[in-house]
Design an enzyme around this catalytic site. Structure first.
Site, PDB file in Angstrom:
ATOM      1  CB  SER A 221       7.851   6.076  11.097  1.00 38.23           C
ATOM      2  OG  SER A 221       8.364   4.675  10.217  1.00 38.23           O
TER       3      SER A 221
ATOM      4  CG  ASP B  13      -0.185   0.045   2.184  1.00 44.66           C
ATOM      5  OD1 ASP B  13       1.323  -0.351   2.778  1.00 44.66           O
ATOM      6  OD2 ASP B  13      -0.569  -0.034   3.348  1.00 44.66           O
ATOM      7  CG  HIS B  14       3.893   2.417   2.704  1.00 46.74           C
ATOM      8  ND1 HIS B  14       2.616   1.759   3.591  1.00 46.74           N
ATOM      9  CD2 HIS B  14       3.572   3.344   3.790  1.00 46.74           C
ATOM     10  CE1 HIS B  14       2.424   2.179   5.048  1.00 46.74           C
ATOM     11  NE2 HIS B  14       3.300   3.018   5.123  1.00 46.74           N
TER      12      HIS B  14
ATOM     13  CG  ASP C  85       2.434   1.098   9.504  1.00 48.19           C
ATOM     14  OD1 ASP C  85       2.886   1.697   8.144  1.00 48.19           O
ATOM     15  OD2 ASP C  85       1.588   2.070   9.944  1.00 48.19           O
TER      16      ASP C  85
ATOM     17  NE  ARG D  80       9.933   5.191   8.491  1.00 49.22           N
ATOM     18  CZ  ARG D  80       8.869   7.124   7.555  1.00 49.22           C
ATOM     19  NH1 ARG D  80      10.477   8.133   7.515  1.00 49.22           N
ATOM     20  NH2 ARG D  80       8.244   7.914   7.543  1.00 49.22           N
TER      21      ARG D  80
ATOM     22  NE  ARG E 285       2.945   9.161  12.355  1.00 46.68           N
ATOM     23  CZ  ARG E 285       3.893   8.231  12.041  1.00 46.68           C
ATOM     24  NH1 ARG E 285       4.230   7.282  11.027  1.00 46.68           N
ATOM     25  NH2 ARG E 285       3.857   7.757  13.227  1.00 46.68           N
TER      26      ARG E 285
HETATM   27  C1  MIC Z   1       4.704   6.287   8.387  1.00 42.99           C
HETATM   28  O1  MIC Z   1       3.150   6.811   8.506  1.00 42.99           O
HETATM   29  O2  MIC Z   1       5.761   7.229   8.607  1.00 42.99           O
HETATM   30  C2  MIC Z   1       4.588   4.765   7.498  1.00 42.99           C
HETATM   31  C3  MIC Z   1       5.389   5.418   6.263  1.00 42.99           C
HETATM   32  O3  MIC Z   1       3.326   4.065   7.918  1.00 42.99           O
HETATM   33  C4  MIC Z   1       5.604   3.862   8.674  1.00 42.99           C
HETATM   34  C5  MIC Z   1       5.959   3.256   7.868  1.00 42.99           C
HETATM   35  C6  MIC Z   1       7.213   3.468   7.047  1.00 42.99           C
HETATM   36  O4  MIC Z   1       8.134   4.011   7.780  1.00 42.99           O
HETATM   37  O5  MIC Z   1       7.645   1.879   6.173  1.00 42.99           O
HETATM   38  C7  MIC Z   1       5.411   3.812  10.193  1.00 42.99           C
HETATM   39  O6  MIC Z   1       3.919   4.766  10.500  1.00 42.99           O
HETATM   40  O7  MIC Z   1       5.483   2.830  10.645  1.00 42.99           O
HETATM   41 FE1  SF4 Z   2       0.560   4.873   5.127  1.00 48.25          FE
HETATM   42 FE2  SF4 Z   2       1.712   5.930   7.670  1.00 48.25          FE
HETATM   43 FE3  SF4 Z   2      -0.512   7.351   5.946  1.00 48.25          FE
HETATM   44 FE4  SF4 Z   2      -0.844   5.397   7.799  1.00 48.25          FE
HETATM   45  S1  SF4 Z   2      -0.122   7.089   8.181  1.00 48.25           S
HETATM   46  S2  SF4 Z   2      -1.721   6.046   5.132  1.00 48.25           S
HETATM   47  S3  SF4 Z   2       0.132   3.774   6.960  1.00 48.25           S
HETATM   48  S4  SF4 Z   2       1.964   6.629   5.307  1.00 48.25           S
END
Ligand code: MIC
Ligand code: SF4
Length: 646
Positions: free
Chosen positions: A535, A64-65, A119, A537, A379
């Site tokens: 995140s 999905d990313h 995630d 990550r 965010r």
């Molecule tokens: C995000 O919202 O920052 C992400 C991308 O979903 C991350 C995961 C990632 O960095 O792949 C998260 O929230 O864990």
């Molecule tokens: Fe995707 Fe992370 Fe954004 Fe949710 S917050 S939509 S999981 S990138």
């Protein structure tokens, strides 16, 4: 003594430790999820463990990313994850099916179960009454292999809701209010439970909006009871049989209680650049905007989209606004289209994007220079949108839609009467984009397909006796993982290529960081409070490991990142006296003498500043297991040394 909802689920899943706040517990994990941006690493780690197939009740690999596919990298990573899922017994949700958290809520979440996901917004599942926790990829890989998930037993906070939301005020406004009260670090070490009469007015997707953004509080997770409303949602998904009732005991004890009267709330917005920088829309005023983005795992449910459609129906978006819509799942998009609501959205001038994370993680739709973008996301960290000087405001779908029409930030209550939204009694169930794994017999013949962009992950070495290195970077408070390891369309495709990613590490804070690390070969990072928020990550730990970072010394840490550092074999440590933070300057030569002995004996750690001729005391809070991990040089080394046990 009575138990809270979370304590009941934890008790049912406790494998090791005791339910004493602040101490380490090990939990049995029923379900796992991964997404593609963290998934490649998680499956590489799973493969390194040499386990034939997943041991959980259910594991799902979502894509999905990374769905832009501007080069071969994303498609190769998808193929890699798809082949792992097929061979190792996971369901595979293909690109286009939607955002992991939305789909998991619709199709797989079960009240009373435990879920960990690679995630940070995995707590979305708390809207259904699950203990759903965000974790690093390695922790998820271990759980897929049947290992415990270790975390710190949290304290319990009750957010008691009374009253009912007034028209045009939204679930998003509730969680923004909680963020205003508690701040981005107010949830660290806590589980937030929602209760009170007010919850009876909130549907499951609305509850999920609230638990989703519990991640922004830094909380371990957030949870709602499982009640008749939950049952109705699950029945509409054809999953009534999975429903169980769950509530806290009448004499449950909470460490903290926050009261919110829903009837008193008004539309809110989180202003740049932090989700807790919250004001009322009225207070902020009618600032001009250039973009509105509706979607993300926070606000992309059918209910959200129907509200947006009802507001946009028969209207035209302002000439200065670009409006994007990303429905959370194929189910949502299908239902929008069948009901005709999609035409109302498109008719007003919206741009329809794929059912994916999209602009939320900077995968396209970066705003114009100095642009103001209203987003229903979770965010608004500086630069995350892909435009360094853009200002991102987090708002509800109602505020977003009203503002798109007006061309400026607009309180939706000025629109008059909120049209009535009728939710269907049943959702369209179509799991065509979910692939089943191979049968046990066929699994052996499935080949795992590695693309050329997948590079080996860095190996860490056992902790040496002493470490001398420079304070190679000093940063302030609330540093996010987006600062440490940025994402976005240009960088995200390289999530399986740590050497390449390393060039972008900490770019926003110090553009010479990677170069300096490569020159020095090692270093320490000095941080303020809530270091590593955001995140899950693990790249934000693996890339610093690759660059030779030995320890991060900060005033305090965010939960997931702190665990990821330990897993990578990098020591997170705090200043015993926070004032010592001010005494260290970037470039100072620091030493951790006899550090191996100190960690082995659980002794105190001293940090010598050789440049300033000073000495500071450092604290660390490692469980015995974590101490062993630090000594071994991370979780993978520790697991190998421990005969495969985590
Ligand atoms: C995000 O919202 O920052 C992400 C991308 O979903 C991350 C995961 C990632 O960095 O792949 C998260 O929230 O864990
Ligand atoms: Fe995707 Fe992370 Fe954004 Fe949710 S917050 S939509 S999981 S990138």
């Amino acid at each position: 003594m009575g138990l809270t909802i979370a304590q009941k689920i934890i008790k049912n899943h406790l494998v090791s430790g005791e339910m004493i706040p602040g101490t380490e517990i090990g939990l049995r994990i029923d379900q796992t999820l991964t997404q593609d941006a963290t998934g490649t690493m998680a499956y590489l780690e799973f493969e390194a463990m040499g386990i034939d197939s997943v041991k959980t009740e259910l594991s799902v690999a979502y894509i999905d990313h990374n769905t832009l596919q501007t080069g071969f990298e994303n498609a190769d990573d998808h193929r890699f994850i798809q082949s792992c899922a097929k061979k190792r017994g996971l369901l595979f949700s293909k690109p286009g099916n939607g955002i992991c958290h939305q789909i998991h809520l619709e199709r797989f979440g079960i009240p009373g179960k435990t879920l960990i996901g690679s995630d940070s917004h995995t707590p979305t599942g708390g809207g259904l009454g699950m203990i759903a926790i965000g974790a690093g990829g390695l922790d998820v890989a271990v759980a897929m292999g049947g290992g415990e998930y270790f975390t710190t037993m949290p304290k319990m906070t009750l957010v008691r809701l009374s009253g009912a939301l007034r028209p045009f005020v939204s679930a998003k406004d509730i969680i923004l209010e909680v963020l205003r009260i508690m701040s981005v670090k107010g949830g660290v070490g806590k589980i937030i439970e929602y209760g009170g009469e007010g919850i009876k007015t909130l549907s499951v997707p609305e509850r999920a909006t609230i638990t989703n953004m519990g991640a922004e509080l830094g909380a371990t997770t957030s949870i709602f009871p499982s009640d008749e409303i939950t049952k109705k949602f699950m029945a509409a998904q054809g999953r009534e049989n999975d429903w169980v009732e769950l509530s806290s005991d009448a004499d449950a004890v909470y460490d903290e209680i926050i009261e919110i009267n829903l009837s008193e709330l008004t539309p809110l917005a989180a202003m740049p650049h932090m989700p807790d920088n919250v004001k009322t829309v009225e207070e902020i005023g009618n600032i001009e905007i250039s973009q509105v983005c509706i979607g993300s795992c926070t606000n992309s449910s059918l209910y959200d989209m129907l509200k947006v459609a009802a507001i946009l129906k028969g209207k035209k978006i302002a000439p200065n606004v670009s409006l994007t819509i990303s429905p959370g799942s194929m189910q949502v998009l299908n239902m929008l289209s069948l009901s005709g609501a999609l035409s109302d959205i498109l008719g007003a001038g919206a741009r329809l994007l794929e059912c994916a994370c999209g602009p939320c993680i900077g995968m396209g739709q970066s705003p114009q220079s100095k642009g103001v973008s209203l987003r229903t996301f979770n965010r608004n960290f500086e630069g995350r949108s892909g435009t360094a000087d853009a200002g991102i405001y987090l708002v509800s779908p109602e505020t977003a839609a009203a503002s798109a029409i007006a061309g400026c930030l607009t309180d939706p209550r000025t629109l008059g009467e909120m049209p009535e939204i009728k939710m269907p009694d049943s959702f369209i169930i179509n799991d065509n984009l979910i692939e089943k794994p191979a049968s046990k017999e066929d699994a052996a013949g499935v080949e795992i397909k590695y693309g050329p962009n997948i590079k080996p992950f860095p190996v860490s070495v056992p902790l040496p006796d002493s470490i001398e290195a420079k304070a190679i970077l000093k940063v302030g408070d609330n540093i996010t993982t987006d600062h440490i390891m940025p994402a976005g369309a240009k960088i995200l495709p390289y999530r399986s290529n740590i050497p390449y990613l390393s060039n972008f590490c900490f770019r926003q804070c110090d553009e010479n960081f990677a170069e300096n690390c490569k020159k020095e070969g090692k270093g320490f990072i000095i941080g303020g409070t809530n270091y590593g928020q955001g995140s899950s990550r693990e790249h934000a730990a693996l890339v610093p490991l690759y660059l030779g970072i030995k320890a991060v010394i900060a005033k305090s840490f965010a939960r997931i990142h702190c665990a990821n550092l330990v897993n990578a074999g990098i020591m997170p440590m705090t200043f015993a006296d926070p004032a010592d933070y001010d005494r260290i300057e970037q470039g100072d030569v620091l030493e951790l003498p006899d550090i191996r002995k100190a960690i082995t004996d659980s002794g105190s750690v001293k940090l010598i500043n050789k440049t300033k001729n000073e000495e500071y005391k450092l604290n660390y809070e490692y469980s015995d297991r974590q101490r062993a991990m630090i000594l071994a040089g991370g979780l993978l080394n520790y697991t190998k040394a421990n005969g495969g046990n985590n």
